[in-house]
Enzyme design. Structure first.
Site, PDB file in Angstrom:
ATOM      1  N   HIS A  61      -7.727   4.898  -1.621  1.00  0.00           N
ATOM      2  CA  HIS A  61      -8.483   6.243  -1.384  1.00  0.00           C
ATOM      3  C   HIS A  61      -8.843   7.271  -2.662  1.00  0.00           C
ATOM      4  CE1 HIS A  61      -7.486   4.763   2.976  1.00  0.00           C
ATOM      5  NE2 HIS A  61      -8.235   4.200   2.296  1.00  0.00           N
ATOM      6  N   CYS A 116       0.721  -0.708   0.026  1.00  0.00           N
ATOM      7  CA  CYS A 116      -0.062   0.071  -0.237  1.00  0.00           C
ATOM      8  C   CYS A 116       0.954   0.911   0.028  1.00  0.00           C
ATOM      9  CB  CYS A 116      -1.007  -0.028   1.401  1.00  0.00           C
ATOM     10  SG  CYS A 116      -2.084   1.649   1.048  1.00  0.00           S
TER      11      CYS A 116
HETATM   12  C1  DNO Z   1      -7.980   1.005   4.182  1.00  0.00           C
HETATM   13  C2  DNO Z   1      -7.663   0.216   3.925  1.00  0.00           C
HETATM   14  C3  DNO Z   1      -7.218  -0.870   5.010  1.00  0.00           C
HETATM   15  C4  DNO Z   1      -7.223  -2.202   4.674  1.00  0.00           C
HETATM   16  C5  DNO Z   1      -7.267  -3.265   5.469  1.00  0.00           C
HETATM   17  C6  DNO Z   1      -7.306  -4.562   5.161  1.00  0.00           C
HETATM   18  O1  DNO Z   1      -8.739   2.558   3.278  1.00  0.00           O
HETATM   19  O2  DNO Z   1      -6.467   0.274   3.531  1.00  0.00           O
HETATM   20  O3  DNO Z   1      -8.911  -0.339   5.747  1.00  0.00           O
HETATM   21  O4  DNO Z   1      -8.624  -2.764   3.828  1.00  0.00           O
HETATM   22  O5  DNO Z   1      -6.210  -2.455   7.014  1.00  0.00           O
HETATM   23  O6  DNO Z   1      -7.253  -5.318   6.439  1.00  0.00           O
END
Ligand code: DNO
Length: 347
Positions: free
Chosen positions: A310, A234
């Site tokens: 996002h 991420c």
């Molecule tokens: C936020 C997401 C997180 C993700 C969790 C995975 O937008 O990237 O909430 O879904 O951390 O468990």
């Protein structure tokens, strides 16, 4: 790569039809939302989700998330029962064609921001984290949309108290204990586990966090070497940590066969402390070089799933902060461009 889009099930205000119309969209990333954390998902619920996706011309190969019960993270209570249920869930989703499961191991809180509506110069708004505002946040009175779980104030207090005795090393051991039971099942049924990093990548409210940087990942992969034990890279989460070199991480962990899923979004560092703001996906808008990250993935043979993460709230869309249609769709188009270009000029 396979381009995907997060979809919060039937309650999501964004229709599968719209998602399907985003260029190059292969499928959705979703979850069963009708079952308490820790319990086994019914075959019926998973089958229904799959049917909805396939009926709209979309695959359902990625689950985000199968949440991990706090007893597993704390290594107490009914952890063995919850791990057993977790393994059942892995088998159930595999039966329905799922190939990748995103999860996290953050105590109590998933991602954290200090505002959902930071005003941007372009008239849009987005999620942001301010170092100053964070100092004023009361963890007992926090409600953030999009989390997989929420607690009553009493439960929250209990949990925060219980975590006072859990060190980083203990939390890490509990993660390894969990994976040593889950990964053999993943090997059997062909599922890749993709841990999501801490967001932001540092301890909050005195709670330990253990997936924040390369050192943490190296320790995790050394402890459970199977490549079924992998990562959700991420960029926004790791990228809020200024010492994390995302291009190097993309190169290194893709080459190791650990990157099963990528969340692509940009962040802008807004002061000399820890503050950051979520921005549009383009490199120019934030602090991360998105083109270089994608090129590192492609050059190292990445063939996993990607989703725009996002977005800003633009064109007066409203809806779930970070998870509107418009800016994530623009992000998807940009991501397509980056991948196409990187593949074209692949070394
Ligand atoms: C936020 C997401 C997180 C993700 C969790 C995975 O937008 O990237 O909430 O879904 O951390 O468990």
């Amino acid at each position: 790569m396979k381009l995907t889009f997060r979809w919060y099930g039937e309650k999501d205000s964004i229709s599968l039809k719209y998602i399907r119309q985003i260029p190059n969209m292969s499928g959705v990333v979703t979850a069963v939302y009708d079952t308490p954390v820790g319990d086994a998902w019914s075959d019926k619920s998973v089958a229904k989700l799959k049917e909805l996706c396939v009926g709209s011309g979309l695959e359902m190969e990625v689950i985000e998330s199968i949440p991990v019960h706090e007893d597993i993270k704390m290594g107490c209570g009914k952890r063995d029962l919850y791990i057993e249920n977790y393994c059942k869930n892995i088998r159930t989703v595999a039966k329905h064609g799922v190939k990748c499961v995103c999860y996290n191991f953050m105590p109590v809180f998933d991602w954290l921001r200090t505002t959902m509506h930071h005003p941007n110069k372009d008239g849009s708004d987005s999620l942001a984290y301010s170092y100053e505002d964070f100092l004023k946040v009361d963890p007992n009175n926090l409600h953030l949309p999009g989390w997989d779980e929420s607690y009553t104030p009493e439960e929250l207090q209990e949990l925060l108290k219980a975590y006072k005795n859990i060190s980083h090393a203990q939390l890490f051991d509990n993660l390894v204990y969990f994976l040593k039971k889950v990964i053999p099942v993943c090997e059997e049924v062909g599922i890749n586990m993709a841990i999501h990093p801490d967001d932001p990548p540092w301890d909050i409210f005195g709670l330990p966090r253990i997936i924040s940087n390369e050192k943490d990942l190296d320790a995790l992969f050394a402890a459970v070497p199977s490549t079924r034990n992998g990562l959700t890279l991420c960029t926004g989460s790791f990228g809020a940590g200024r010492k994390n070199n995302l291009v190097r991480m993309a190169e290194k962990y893709t080459a190791q066969g650990r990157v099963h899923f990528v969340h692509l979004r940009n962040v802008l560092w807004t002061d000399d402390k820890d503050s950051f703001c979520e921005v549009g996906h383009c490199s120019k808008d934030g602090s991360l070089n998105m083109a270089a990250i994608v090129k590192a993935l492609v050059d190292n043979g990445f063939n996993g799933y990607v989703r725009p993460d996002h977005g800003r709230n633009i064109w007066d869309e409203g809806g779930k902060p970070g998870y509107g249609l418009y800016d994530r769709a623009l992000g998807a188009a940009y991501i397509n461009g980056l991948f196409e270009a990187a593949q074209y000029i692949k070394k």
